[in-house]
Design a protein around this motif. Structure first.
Motif, PDB file in Angstrom:
ATOM      1  N   THR A  94       0.653  -0.825  -0.267  1.00  0.00           N
ATOM      2  CA  THR A  94      -0.356   0.144  -0.243  1.00  0.00           C
ATOM      3  C   THR A  94       0.983   1.384   0.376  1.00  0.00           C
ATOM      4  N   THR A  95       0.237   2.438  -0.561  1.00  0.00           N
ATOM      5  CA  THR A  95       1.312   3.756   0.037  1.00  0.00           C
ATOM      6  C   THR A  95       0.302   4.363   1.337  1.00  0.00           C
ATOM      7  N   GLY A  96      -0.649   4.282   1.573  1.00  0.00           N
ATOM      8  CA  GLY A  96      -1.104   5.069   2.638  1.00  0.00           C
ATOM      9  C   GLY A  96      -2.510   3.817   3.581  1.00  0.00           C
ATOM     10  N   ILE A  97      -2.725   4.447   4.101  1.00  0.00           N
ATOM     11  CA  ILE A  97      -3.566   3.848   4.947  1.00  0.00           C
ATOM     12  C   ILE A  97      -4.142   5.028   5.220  1.00  0.00           C
ATOM     13  N   ARG A  98      -5.991   5.068   5.141  1.00  0.00           N
ATOM     14  CA  ARG A  98      -6.625   5.950   5.757  1.00  0.00           C
ATOM     15  C   ARG A  98      -7.332   5.927   7.040  1.00  0.00           C
ATOM     16  N   LEU A  99      -7.139   6.743   7.677  1.00  0.00           N
ATOM     17  CA  LEU A  99      -7.776   6.696   9.185  1.00  0.00           C
ATOM     18  C   LEU A  99      -9.377   6.641   9.690  1.00  0.00           C
ATOM     19  N   ASP A 100     -10.084   5.879   9.542  1.00  0.00           N
ATOM     20  CA  ASP A 100     -11.269   6.072   9.370  1.00  0.00           C
ATOM     21  C   ASP A 100     -12.359   7.012  10.491  1.00  0.00           C
ATOM     22  N   GLU A 101     -11.361   6.581  11.409  1.00  0.00           N
ATOM     23  CA  GLU A 101     -11.557   7.213  13.079  1.00  0.00           C
ATOM     24  C   GLU A 101     -10.824   7.503  13.454  1.00  0.00           C
ATOM     25  N   ALA A 102     -10.446   8.742  14.343  1.00  0.00           N
ATOM     26  CA  ALA A 102      -9.779  10.076  14.266  1.00  0.00           C
ATOM     27  C   ALA A 102      -8.839   8.831  15.679  1.00  0.00           C
ATOM     28  N   PHE A 103      -8.157   9.502  16.021  1.00  0.00           N
ATOM     29  CA  PHE A 103      -6.910   9.685  17.430  1.00  0.00           C
ATOM     30  C   PHE A 103      -6.996  10.859  18.519  1.00  0.00           C
ATOM     31  N   ASN A 104      -5.839  10.277  19.057  1.00  0.00           N
ATOM     32  CA  ASN A 104      -5.537  11.547  20.055  1.00  0.00           C
ATOM     33  C   ASN A 104      -4.797  12.854  19.481  1.00  0.00           C
ATOM     34  N   PRO A 115       8.213   3.819   9.352  1.00  0.00           N
ATOM     35  CA  PRO A 115       9.717   3.378   8.766  1.00  0.00           C
ATOM     36  C   PRO A 115       9.406   3.227   7.207  1.00  0.00           C
ATOM     37  N   TYR A 116       8.447   3.651   6.708  1.00  0.00           N
ATOM     38  CA  TYR A 116       8.023   2.427   5.517  1.00  0.00           C
ATOM     39  C   TYR A 116       7.165   3.755   4.590  1.00  0.00           C
ATOM     40  N   GLY A 117       7.421   5.226   4.913  1.00  0.00           N
ATOM     41  CA  GLY A 117       6.887   6.289   4.075  1.00  0.00           C
ATOM     42  C   GLY A 117       5.658   6.110   3.933  1.00  0.00           C
ATOM     43  N   LEU A 118       4.966   5.510   4.739  1.00  0.00           N
ATOM     44  CA  LEU A 118       3.626   4.971   3.864  1.00  0.00           C
ATOM     45  C   LEU A 118       2.607   6.578   4.635  1.00  0.00           C
ATOM     46  N   ILE A 119       2.185   7.254   3.635  1.00  0.00           N
ATOM     47  CA  ILE A 119       0.882   8.689   3.695  1.00  0.00           C
ATOM     48  C   ILE A 119       0.104   7.775   4.925  1.00  0.00           C
ATOM     49  N   ILE A 120      -0.378   8.832   5.624  1.00  0.00           N
ATOM     50  CA  ILE A 120      -1.436   8.691   6.923  1.00  0.00           C
ATOM     51  C   ILE A 120      -2.218   9.671   6.426  1.00  0.00           C
ATOM     52  N   GLU A 121      -3.399   9.324   6.044  1.00  0.00           N
ATOM     53  CA  GLU A 121      -4.821   9.487   5.604  1.00  0.00           C
ATOM     54  C   GLU A 121      -5.770   9.694   6.274  1.00  0.00           C
ATOM     55  N   LEU A 122      -6.543  11.181   6.840  1.00  0.00           N
ATOM     56  CA  LEU A 122      -7.647  11.557   7.672  1.00  0.00           C
ATOM     57  C   LEU A 122      -8.954  11.914   7.131  1.00  0.00           C
ATOM     58  N   ASN A 123      -9.634  11.503   7.790  1.00  0.00           N
ATOM     59  CA  ASN A 123     -10.787  12.587   7.281  1.00  0.00           C
ATOM     60  C   ASN A 123     -10.979  13.348   7.669  1.00  0.00           C
ATOM     61  N   MET A 124     -11.545  13.547   6.758  1.00  0.00           N
ATOM     62  CA  MET A 124     -11.672  15.254   5.659  1.00  0.00           C
ATOM     63  C   MET A 124     -13.126  15.810   6.618  1.00  0.00           C
ATOM     64  N   SER A 125     -14.150  14.844   6.817  1.00  0.00           N
ATOM     65  CA  SER A 125     -15.262  15.211   7.462  1.00  0.00           C
ATOM     66  C   SER A 125     -16.169  15.888   8.449  1.00  0.00           C
TER      67      SER A 125
END
Length: 363
Positions: A94-104, A115-125
């Protein structure tokens, strides 16, 4: 400005590899370059899940796609994955993971240094101070993206003004953004309710290219993704023809249009005159470029209505060959009606502000 791209969605837990691969191949033909893939509804064991997703992601990678997986805390638990190690996602390509739910905030910031250079995609809505919180924890900003939700249930998509407020929070930090449009032929999504999968409620029943034009015209969305599968080839083709960087409206010509008028429409880089008015959008460069070319009278006696496209005729003096798009009904025999903006696109006239650049395509 970030380069803009087109994406599509597949749902490996509701489909099979052959159909998904065929769809990705077709999307590649039309210039699609990212995949949204939901992992929220996985059924099998961690090993089965890994094998299934790796196979289709690697197929997409060979075609040049970037794949973003939609994940949740429950999924991490189900797969036995710890937030401190995203190796599972790197291993399946994968290129990145989209976090469907928020953390802190601190968690998302730390994830952006994986360390894998994965993009972290956030829920914008959500119109809350979520992103600012993450950035304040010194997140690795180039590896933070944003992506809106889609809404399978009719009536539950975002209203446009709320969408603007949410999106502006991300664009303030120059974060790469994405939102969804809905195929009118696709029937597959993550859940067993599927009334289309757009981000914006008002886009749900529009032709897919007009939905994309709407999102790009906001100047807040970089990637437009088809939410449901499988879009038709006609829809993929229509999306591939959308101008991602300026509004490009379609005109249905009248029979009486002449060659100079077609040339003015199709060969001009139009922009709205800066000292605007509420009656018409004026593109004045053609009256200078084509000032010596005659334009005989035709289709000039009717009451012009919103969306009609007009060009000054030989009776209009210095304004001959100026192009105008009607905003308020009026009558003026010194202007020829040469066509009308496609009905579905009329609402996009509101996006043509003073100095806005736009293109016109006749048909």
């Amino acid at each position: 400005m970030t380069m803009r791209s087109l994406g599509l969605s597949i749902y490996p837990d509701h489909s099979n590899f052959e159909e998904d691969a065929k769809y990705l191949t077709l999307g590649h033909k039309y210039g699609f370059s990212r995949i949204f893939m939901s992992m929220l509804e996985i059924q099998g064991s961690p090993a089965e899940t890994q094998a299934k997703y790796k196979k289709i992601i690697e197929y997409g990678n060979k075609l040049g796609y970037q794949t973003f997986l939609d994940v949740s805390p429950q999924l991490f638990k189900k797969l036995g994955i710890d937030y401190s190690d995203l190796k599972f996602f790197a291993d399946i390509g994968t290129t990145g993971i989209r976090l469907d739910e928020a953390f802190n905030g601190a968690t998302e910031a730390m994830l952006s240094y994986n360390p894998y250079g994965l993009i972290i995609e956030l829920n914008m809505s959500n119109n809350v101070d979520y992103l600012n919180n993450i950035i304040s924890y010194q997140a690795n900003e180039p590896f933070i993206y944003g992506c809106h939700n889609f809404y399978p249930q009719r009536g539950t998509g975002l209203p446009y003004n709320f969408f603007l407020d949410c999106s502006k929070r991300f664009k303030r930090f120059n974060i790469h953004t994405a939102a969804f449009v809905s195929s009118q032929t696709g029937t597959m999504g993550p859940w067993n309710v599927e009334d289309g999968l757009p981000t914006l409620e008002e886009d749900r029943d529009l032709p897919i290219d007009v939905q994309a034009m709407h999102l790009f015209a906001s100047n807040l969305i970089d990637d437009v993704i088809i939410g449901n599968a499988y879009a038709s080839e006609d829809e993929l083709r229509a999306l591939s023809q959308v101008n991602r960087y300026q509004l490009q409206l379609h005109i249905d010509y009248v029979d009486g249009i002449n060659n100079i008028e077609k040339k003015i429409v199709e060969e001009t880089q139009h922009f709205r005159r800066g000292d605007m008015n509420t009656t018409v959008i004026r593109s004045t460069i053609p009256r200078v470029t084509y000032k010596d070319i005659p334009n005989p009278l035709h289709d000039n006696e009717e009451i012009f209505k919103r969306g009609d496209v007009l060009i000054g005729n030989d009776d209009f003096g210095i304004y001959k060959n100026e192009l105008q798009i009607v905003l308020e009904p009026h009558k003026d025999s010194r202007k020829n009606k040469i066509g009308s903006i496609r009905k579905d696109e009329l609402f996009l006239l509101d996006f043509i502000k003073p100095w806005t650049k736009f293109k016109l395509i006749g048909r």
